[in-house]
Design an enzyme around this catalytic site. Structure first.
Site: not given
Length: 199
Positions: A7, A9, A15, A46, A91, A133, A152, A155
């Protein structure tokens, strides 16, 4: 042959949405995939906040330009890439990732695309594929590769569970409790050693 799937972020860089939330003081943008397992719902939330506050893609990119990888991330990635193939599966979006990839030495990244209007308003997003993923890990398996994965957030879970070895890195207590069989590490040296043992 092995390929390590990481991953981005929370593992290699801070992030992005949290950094933008702090820069703009929009508290709601601090919500991430650590908090919300439904990515479509999270992104809808968002984009709604961006519209309400009048922020455009260039505003987010200006914050990203000032961001740096987490301390130790580039050295970890360099050492890992000297041992095996590495793909960052994120993502995030290509419009966000480029300056961060430059600071990490241009590793390979698979990510998604934002849909942006002519005036720079972010109007939507296009995922590479469903369950990005997990789908990517399965495609690598079909190509004759074995995967080792680390992330982390919610997702990342399926990518981790469907790899021959998988690890949480700097994850939440909630995820540790929900998936107690997944080893969880806080330091790059620990994660690197775990990956070495899995290769």
């Amino acid at each position: 042959m092995n390929v390590v799937c990481l991953d981005l972020e929370g593992v290699l860089v801070p992030e992005i949405w949290i950094a933008f939330a702090e820069a703009t003081e929009i508290e709601g943008l601090k919500r991430t995939t650590r908090d919300e397992p439904d990515y479509d719902k999270l992104m809808g939330y968002r984009l709604k906040l961006l519209r309400e506050h009048g922020y455009k893609l260039a505003d987010i990119q200006a914050v990203i330009e000032k961001m740096d990888p987490m301390p130790g991330a580039k050295a970890f990635l360099d050492e890992l890439r000297a041992m095996t193939q590495v793909i960052i599966i994120s993502d995030t979006f290509s419009q966000f990732a480029k300056p961060l990839m430059a600071k990490l030495g241009w590793p390979t990244i698979f990510c998604n695309e934002l849909i942006v209007a002519e005036d720079g308003e972010v109007t939507g997003f296009q995922m590479r594929c469903e369950e990005t993923k997990l789908t990517t890990v399965r495609a690598l398996h079909e190509a004759g590769l074995e995967t080792i994965a680390s992330g982390d957030s919610y997702n990342d879970v399926q990518m981790i569970l469907h790899s021959k070895a998988g690890f949480f890195f700097r994850t939440t207590d909630a995820l540790k409790q929900e998936y107690p069989d997944v080893p969880a590490y806080e330091e790059y040296a620990e994660l690197l050693e775990a990956i070495k043992c899995a290769l």
